[in-house]
Scaffold this motif. Structure first.
Motif, PDB file in Angstrom:
ATOM      1  N   SER A 115       0.875  -1.187   0.000  1.00 17.94           N
ATOM      2  CA  SER A 115       0.000   0.000   0.000  1.00 17.94           C
ATOM      3  C   SER A 115       0.908   1.231   0.000  1.00 17.94           C
ATOM      4  CB  SER A 115      -0.862   0.001   1.265  1.00 17.94           C
ATOM      5  OG  SER A 115      -0.052   0.363   2.380  1.00 17.94           O
ATOM      6  N   PRO A 116       0.348   2.429  -0.271  1.00 18.13           N
ATOM      7  CA  PRO A 116       1.174   3.645  -0.107  1.00 18.13           C
ATOM      8  C   PRO A 116       1.551   3.834   1.369  1.00 18.13           C
ATOM      9  CG  PRO A 116      -0.861   4.095  -1.324  1.00 18.13           C
ATOM     10  CD  PRO A 116      -0.982   2.712  -0.791  1.00 18.13           C
ATOM     11  N   TRP A 117       2.606   4.600   1.609  1.00 11.68           N
ATOM     12  CA  TRP A 117       2.990   4.942   2.985  1.00 11.68           C
ATOM     13  C   TRP A 117       1.966   5.898   3.580  1.00 11.68           C
ATOM     14  CZ3 TRP A 117       7.020   2.752   5.492  1.00 11.68           C
ATOM     15  CH2 TRP A 117       7.984   2.094   4.717  1.00 11.68           C
ATOM     16  N   HIS A 118       1.731   5.799   4.877  1.00  8.34           N
ATOM     17  CA  HIS A 118       0.896   6.802   5.547  1.00  8.34           C
ATOM     18  C   HIS A 118       1.413   7.036   6.961  1.00  8.34           C
ATOM     19  CE1 HIS A 118      -1.077   2.958   6.642  1.00  8.34           C
ATOM     20  NE2 HIS A 118      -1.213   3.538   7.815  1.00  8.34           N
ATOM     21  N   ASP A 119       1.006   8.185   7.548  1.00 10.56           N
ATOM     22  CA  ASP A 119       1.428   8.492   8.928  1.00 10.56           C
ATOM     23  C   ASP A 119       0.683   7.603   9.908  1.00 10.56           C
ATOM     24  OD1 ASP A 119       3.204  10.549   8.332  1.00 10.56           O
ATOM     25  OD2 ASP A 119       1.552  11.979   8.104  1.00 10.56           O
ATOM     26  N   LEU A 120       1.365   7.211  10.987  1.00 12.77           N
ATOM     27  CA  LEU A 120       0.677   6.492  12.062  1.00 12.77           C
ATOM     28  C   LEU A 120      -0.279   7.468  12.741  1.00 12.77           C
ATOM     29  CD1 LEU A 120       3.651   4.649  13.836  1.00 12.77           C
ATOM     30  CD2 LEU A 120       1.976   3.658  12.267  1.00 12.77           C
ATOM     31  N   PRO A 121      -1.484   6.988  13.110  1.00 15.47           N
ATOM     32  CA  PRO A 121      -2.371   7.890  13.853  1.00 15.47           C
ATOM     33  C   PRO A 121      -1.836   8.089  15.274  1.00 15.47           C
ATOM     34  CG  PRO A 121      -3.320   5.691  13.666  1.00 15.47           C
ATOM     35  CD  PRO A 121      -2.044   5.666  12.881  1.00 15.47           C
ATOM     36  N   GLU A 122      -2.368   9.095  15.951  1.00 14.58           N
ATOM     37  CA  GLU A 122      -1.940   9.337  17.340  1.00 14.58           C
ATOM     38  C   GLU A 122      -2.346   8.137  18.207  1.00 14.58           C
ATOM     39  OE1 GLU A 122      -3.518  13.057  18.964  1.00 14.58           O
ATOM     40  OE2 GLU A 122      -3.175  12.008  20.877  1.00 14.58           O
ATOM     41  N   SER A 123      -1.466   7.720  19.137  1.00 10.94           N
ATOM     42  CA  SER A 123      -1.789   6.513  19.905  1.00 10.94           C
ATOM     43  C   SER A 123      -1.140   6.529  21.278  1.00 10.94           C
ATOM     44  CB  SER A 123      -1.299   5.293  19.132  1.00 10.94           C
ATOM     45  OG  SER A 123       0.089   5.392  18.909  1.00 10.94           O
ATOM     46  N   ASP A 124      -1.634   5.617  22.155  1.00 14.69           N
ATOM     47  CA  ASP A 124      -1.026   5.445  23.481  1.00 14.69           C
ATOM     48  C   ASP A 124       0.171   4.504  23.401  1.00 14.69           C
ATOM     49  OD1 ASP A 124      -2.882   6.996  24.919  1.00 14.69           O
ATOM     50  OD2 ASP A 124      -4.340   5.351  24.817  1.00 14.69           O
ATOM     51  N   LEU A 125       0.091   3.549  22.460  1.00  9.07           N
ATOM     52  CA  LEU A 125       1.205   2.612  22.297  1.00  9.07           C
ATOM     53  C   LEU A 125       1.216   2.056  20.884  1.00  9.07           C
ATOM     54  CD1 LEU A 125       0.004  -0.548  22.343  1.00  9.07           C
ATOM     55  CD2 LEU A 125      -0.141  -0.107  24.760  1.00  9.07           C
ATOM     56  N   LEU A 126       2.363   1.472  20.518  1.00 14.47           N
ATOM     57  CA  LEU A 126       2.502   0.831  19.204  1.00 14.47           C
ATOM     58  C   LEU A 126       2.465  -0.674  19.434  1.00 14.47           C
ATOM     59  CD1 LEU A 126       3.101   1.450  16.177  1.00 14.47           C
ATOM     60  CD2 LEU A 126       5.508   1.102  16.700  1.00 14.47           C
ATOM     61  N   PHE A 127       1.668  -1.364  18.619  1.00  9.30           N
ATOM     62  CA  PHE A 127       1.529  -2.810  18.759  1.00  9.30           C
ATOM     63  C   PHE A 127       1.984  -3.464  17.452  1.00  9.30           C
ATOM     64  CE2 PHE A 127      -0.909  -6.722  18.245  1.00  9.30           C
ATOM     65  CZ  PHE A 127      -0.567  -7.374  19.413  1.00  9.30           C
ATOM     66  N   TYR A 128       3.085  -4.217  17.521  1.00 14.87           N
ATOM     67  CA  TYR A 128       3.645  -4.875  16.331  1.00 14.87           C
ATOM     68  C   TYR A 128       3.339  -6.357  16.397  1.00 14.87           C
ATOM     69  CZ  TYR A 128       7.407  -7.149  13.584  1.00 14.87           C
ATOM     70  OH  TYR A 128       8.119  -7.944  12.715  1.00 14.87           O
ATOM     71  N   GLU A 129       2.842  -6.943  15.308  1.00 16.58           N
ATOM     72  CA  GLU A 129       2.757  -8.409  15.263  1.00 16.58           C
ATOM     73  C   GLU A 129       3.423  -8.874  13.984  1.00 16.58           C
ATOM     74  OE1 GLU A 129       0.932 -10.524  13.234  1.00 16.58           O
ATOM     75  OE2 GLU A 129      -0.519  -9.211  12.262  1.00 16.58           O
ATOM     76  N   GLY A 130       4.360  -9.817  14.131  1.00 18.83           N
ATOM     77  CA  GLY A 130       5.034 -10.276  12.923  1.00 18.83           C
ATOM     78  C   GLY A 130       6.297 -11.059  13.197  1.00 18.83           C
ATOM     79  N   LEU A 131       7.146 -11.082  12.176  1.00 16.61           N
ATOM     80  CA  LEU A 131       8.292 -12.000  12.180  1.00 16.61           C
ATOM     81  C   LEU A 131       9.467 -11.533  13.029  1.00 16.61           C
ATOM     82  CD1 LEU A 131       8.420 -12.550   8.302  1.00 16.61           C
ATOM     83  CD2 LEU A 131       7.756 -14.272   9.992  1.00 16.61           C
ATOM     84  N   HIS A 132       9.623 -10.213  13.223  1.00 10.18           N
ATOM     85  CA  HIS A 132      10.929  -9.734  13.680  1.00 10.18           C
ATOM     86  C   HIS A 132      10.896  -8.748  14.844  1.00 10.18           C
ATOM     87  CE1 HIS A 132      11.854 -10.948   9.342  1.00 10.18           C
ATOM     88  NE2 HIS A 132      12.586 -11.756  10.085  1.00 10.18           N
ATOM     89  N   GLY A 133       9.898  -8.878  15.710  1.00 14.39           N
ATOM     90  CA  GLY A 133       9.786  -7.931  16.835  1.00 14.39           C
ATOM     91  C   GLY A 133      10.936  -8.006  17.817  1.00 14.39           C
ATOM     92  N   GLY A 134      11.674  -9.137  17.801  1.00 14.35           N
ATOM     93  CA  GLY A 134      12.788  -9.269  18.752  1.00 14.35           C
ATOM     94  C   GLY A 134      14.108  -9.513  18.041  1.00 14.35           C
ATOM     95  N   ILE A 135      14.211  -8.983  16.806  1.00 19.62           N
ATOM     96  CA  ILE A 135      15.406  -9.294  16.000  1.00 19.62           C
ATOM     97  C   ILE A 135      16.626  -8.489  16.471  1.00 19.62           C
ATOM     98  CG2 ILE A 135      15.178  -7.571  14.121  1.00 19.62           C
ATOM     99  CD1 ILE A 135      15.775 -11.222  13.434  1.00 19.62           C
TER     100      ILE A 135
END
Ligand SMILES: Nc1ncnc2c1ncn2[C@@H]1O[C@H](COP(=O)(O)OP(=O)(O)OP(=O)(O)O)[C@@H](O)[C@H]1O
Ligand SMILES: O=C(CO)[C@H](O)[C@H](O)COP(=O)(O)O
Length: 297
Positions: A115-135
């Motif tokens: 998809s095109p790039w977009h700004d992250l909306p305002e948030s209390d925290l960032l939640f990542y799910e995927g292959l490399h969160g602890g790389i």
């Protein structure tokens, strides 16, 4: 790590169930009225599907392998920069890897593109799910920016069954193509994926209680009731094991830092374990949340 803009990551291999277990987190976020911005690990792939096919062929001609688990096919710089920047400012940019027609059509694009790039909306925290969160590699340390790192790790036969069934039913790949991607990914699986599970705060490892000895011929995914979940804690202070054992029917301790729960209780166990950890992150951030309120909802 950032008290002001915390990052939670669920890390796991392809098909491990990171997307599926995101629901337990969503439930906690909703209950606490926490604005969490969700991002997916596949967004950090370097190539579109057609570009990756070219890279795979090129590597094969040179007698080597490239896979979605390794550094060649993913931009760990971009991931580390996003985590570092978010920790400092609560902002950043993201795009999505669109796997299927369902995901791609709203963008008027083809599956296997970004998809095109977009700004992250305002948030209390960032939640990542995927292959490399602890790389962690020689060049990048993504793990050090993560405040709560969770491993989602079915035993490998189950992981393969989940991947094969998901990729053939939802993502339009042939059985043979998925099997060859598993084979091609093996070196990177060992070098990039598994070391992350020694850096996690909590691992959830699903172990089936039905025969999965030939994962390549499995017709269905063992259900939660046909599995146990081994939960290992590391570096988490004040884990209230007696409380969990009391609350979760059929749970038992298998080691001093390891609890086992019946598969059907995985959602409950996740919520009981993760809730106080998220509560602590929010307290550090200065956002008032109350688990008593949560329990009464
Ligand atoms: N606990 C579970 N019980 C039964 N099926 C599950 C469970 N967790 C995941 N699955 C199934 O396994 C498949 C893969 O799960 P999911 O899509 O969540 O994996 P993933 O880790 O997000 O994969 P990817 O990173 O490749 O997108 C899906 O078909 C999902 O329904
Ligand atoms: O799940 C994966 C990695 O986590 C996929 O293998 C990768 O994202 C490529 O996807 P596709 O095969 O749909 O092009």
């Amino acid at each position: 790590m950032s008290a002001k803009h915390p990052i939670i990551a669920i890390t796991g291999s392809s098909g491990a169930g990171t997307s599926t277990t995101t629901n337990a987190f969503r439930h906690i976020f909703r209950s606490f009225d926490i604005k969490a911005t969700e991002i997916e690990g596949d967004s950090f792939h370097r190539y579109t599907r057609p570009e990756m096919e070219v890279q795979i062929r090129k590597a094969q001609e040179q007698g080597r392998h490239i896979s979605y688990f390794g550094s060649e096919a993913n931009d760990f710089n971009l991931l580390e920069e996003l985590f570092e920047g978010y920790g400092q400012t609560g902002q950043g940019k993201i795009r999505r890897y669109l796997h299927s027609f369902d995901e791609a059509v709203p963008y008027n694009q083809m599956p296997g593109t970004f998809s095109p790039w977009h700004d992250l909306p305002e948030s209390d925290l960032l939640f990542y799910e995927g292959l490399h969160g602890g790389i962690v590699t020689e060049e990048n340390n993504v793990a050090k920016h993560v405040d709560l790192l969770i491993g989602m790790v079915p035993i490998v036969n189950l992981e393969w069954i989940q991947k094969i069934i998901r990729d053939t039913t939802d993502r339009g790949h042939s059985h043979e193509a998925v099997m060859s991607s598993i084979v091609r990914s093996m070196d990177d699986y060992i070098n990039y994926i598994t070391p992350q599970f020694s850096r996690t705060h909590v691992n959830f490892q699903r172990v089936p209680t039905v025969d999965t000895s030939n994962p390549f011929s499995a017709k269905d995914i063992p259900t939660l009731d046909e599995s146990f979940v081994v939960i290992r804690f590391r570096g988490v202070k004040g884990v209230d094991f007696p409380y969990y054992l009391n609350m979760i029917d059929g749970a038992f301790m298998s080691r001093v830092n390891t609890m086992v729960v019946p598969g059907g209780k995985m959602g409950l166990a996740m919520e009981l374990i993760i809730t106080p950890l998220i509560e602590e992150l929010m307290h550090k951030k200065g956002k008032k949340v109350s688990s008593t309120e949560w329990l009464l909802r």
